[in-house]
Design an enzyme around this catalytic site. Structure first.
Site, PDB file in Angstrom:
ATOM      1  N   PRO A   1       0.776  -1.252   0.000  1.00  0.00           N
ATOM      2  CA  PRO A   1       0.000   0.000   0.000  1.00  0.00           C
ATOM      3  C   PRO A   1       0.805   1.300   0.000  1.00  0.00           C
ATOM      4  O   PRO A   1       0.819   2.050   0.989  1.00  0.00           O
ATOM      5  CB  PRO A   1      -0.836  -0.123   1.272  1.00  0.00           C
ATOM      6  N   CYS A   2       1.441   1.593  -1.124  1.00  0.00           N
ATOM      7  CA  CYS A   2       2.176   2.851  -1.221  1.00  0.00           C
ATOM      8  C   CYS A   2       1.235   4.063  -1.185  1.00  0.00           C
ATOM      9  O   CYS A   2       1.674   5.192  -0.974  1.00  0.00           O
ATOM     10  CB  CYS A   2       3.040   2.877  -2.481  1.00  0.00           C
ATOM     11  N   HIS A   3      -0.073   3.815  -1.362  1.00  0.00           N
ATOM     12  CA  HIS A   3      -1.042   4.913  -1.286  1.00  0.00           C
ATOM     13  C   HIS A   3      -1.196   5.442   0.138  1.00  0.00           C
ATOM     14  O   HIS A   3      -1.780   6.509   0.343  1.00  0.00           O
ATOM     15  CB  HIS A   3      -2.413   4.450  -1.818  1.00  0.00           C
TER      16      HIS A   3
END
Length: 347
Positions: free
Chosen positions: A314-316
């Site tokens: 989850p780089c978001h």
């Protein structure tokens, strides 16, 4: 940047894809509403108004544009294309010709254009790649080349060998050390995604309109020393089921196996991303501090940017120091939607 009406109008003039999903522009003179990226001729500023969701536009008497189709999921695979793909996956030797498409009232030119736009190859070339993917796996699993040729529907061994080499990169007799990466399109509420997998797990998950998508494919192929070829994989079903549960608010973590390719530093950054709890965010500075190198903010940002497995890694969940949503290759609007979804799942 504040989302003013002037900014939204300019974004529509520029067909700026980073604004997809954040607003819809309605045209007073025609009674239609459009996506920011609509290719139709743009109206004058005084003839438009803006809505933050499609429901509001419809309630105000506007109908969806037939050019950009704002009610459809972004880049969604048409149902007739999905049916064709499912048939090809089920039948080992099926070859769908133009005449077969016409009997289904499907225009061959339309199918050709769709595959050229979304896969960079024609429908016939796509089918050949799919058959070679299946053939590669059969030979890899011990089936003889002759048996595979027959099962694949080829009448000529030389013809099969030539086609196999063109697609896989080596002849059937020289496959040692050569690999195949399976590729599939997956539909989600935020748009269509490319998924890639090998025997060990999912190795790529990206939105099809991601910036520099070609570089991601090239990097993956080089890292695994394998060709990316359309085909099915045992991990795709689990991936699709878990993504569906996630978007329905029923899943907080993913169990599908992953196969990560990167440098030692990059893999540390990506592992740290997986440790950010759902519903929470961290800044790039905080991530660098967790790594024990507070000055590595830029390097952390770069590693985030080349993460090949969106959502699952989850780089978001990483934001700017000032709290702004920055640096998401799938589009800032998607980053916002994902964070909103995850907060809703928890609360």
């Amino acid at each position: 940047m504040k989302l003013t009406e002037d900014r939204m109008y300019q974004a529509s003039l520029d067909k700026d894809s980073t604004f997809e999903g954040t607003y819809w522009m309605a045209v007073k003179t025609t009674g239609i509403f459009c996506r920011p990226t609509c290719t139709a001729r743009k109206p004058k500023r005084e003839n438009v108004e803006f809505f933050l969701n499609t429901t509001e536009a419809i309630q105000n008497g506007y109908r969806p544009c037939k050019v950009c189709k704002p009610l459809e999921k972004l880049n969604e695979t048409p149902s007739y294309i999905r049916e064709l793909l499912n048939e090809l996956l089920r039948d080992e030797i099926l070859k769908i010709k133009d005449a077969d498409l016409l009997t289904r009232n499907i225009e061959p030119v339309t199918v050709r254009r769709w595959f050229l736009k979304n896969h960079g190859i024609t429908f016939q070339a796509f089918q050949r790649k799919l058959r070679m993917n299946k053939a590669f796996k059969k030979i890899k699993n011990g089936e003889s080349i002759i048996e595979t040729v027959i099962d694949s529907g080829y009448e000529s061994l030389s013809g099969f060998n030539e086609r196999f080499k063109n697609i896989v990169g080596v002849s059937p007799g020289n496959m040692k050390g050569q690999g195949i990466i399976d590729l599939k399109r997956i539909e989600t509420p935020l748009g269509t995604m490319f998924a890639c997998a090998i025997e060990e797990g999912i190795c790529l998950l990206e939105f099809t309109d991601r910036k520099n998508m070609d570089r991601q494919f090239t990097s993956l192929s080089k890292a695994l020393q394998a060709e990316i070829v359309q085909g099915d994989n045992k991990h795709f079903k689990q991936l699709e089921e878990e993504l569906q549960e996630y978007f329905e608010g029923k899943r907080q973590s993913f169990d599908v196996p992953l196969y990560i390719t990167g440098t030692e530093f990059q893999e540390k950054v990506w592992q740290l991303l997986r440790e950010i709890p759902m519903g929470e965010t961290r800044t790039y500075k905080q991530q660098s501090e967790f790594l024990g190198n507070p000055k590595a903010i830029r390097a952390v940002g770069t590693a985030n940017g080349i993460n090949k497995i969106a959502i699952l890694i989850p780089c978001h969940r990483v934001i700017g120091s000032n709290g702004e949503l920055v640096g998401y290759a799938g589009g800032i609007w998607r980053k916002q939607k994902l964070l909103e979804l995850e907060k809703a799942i928890l609360f």
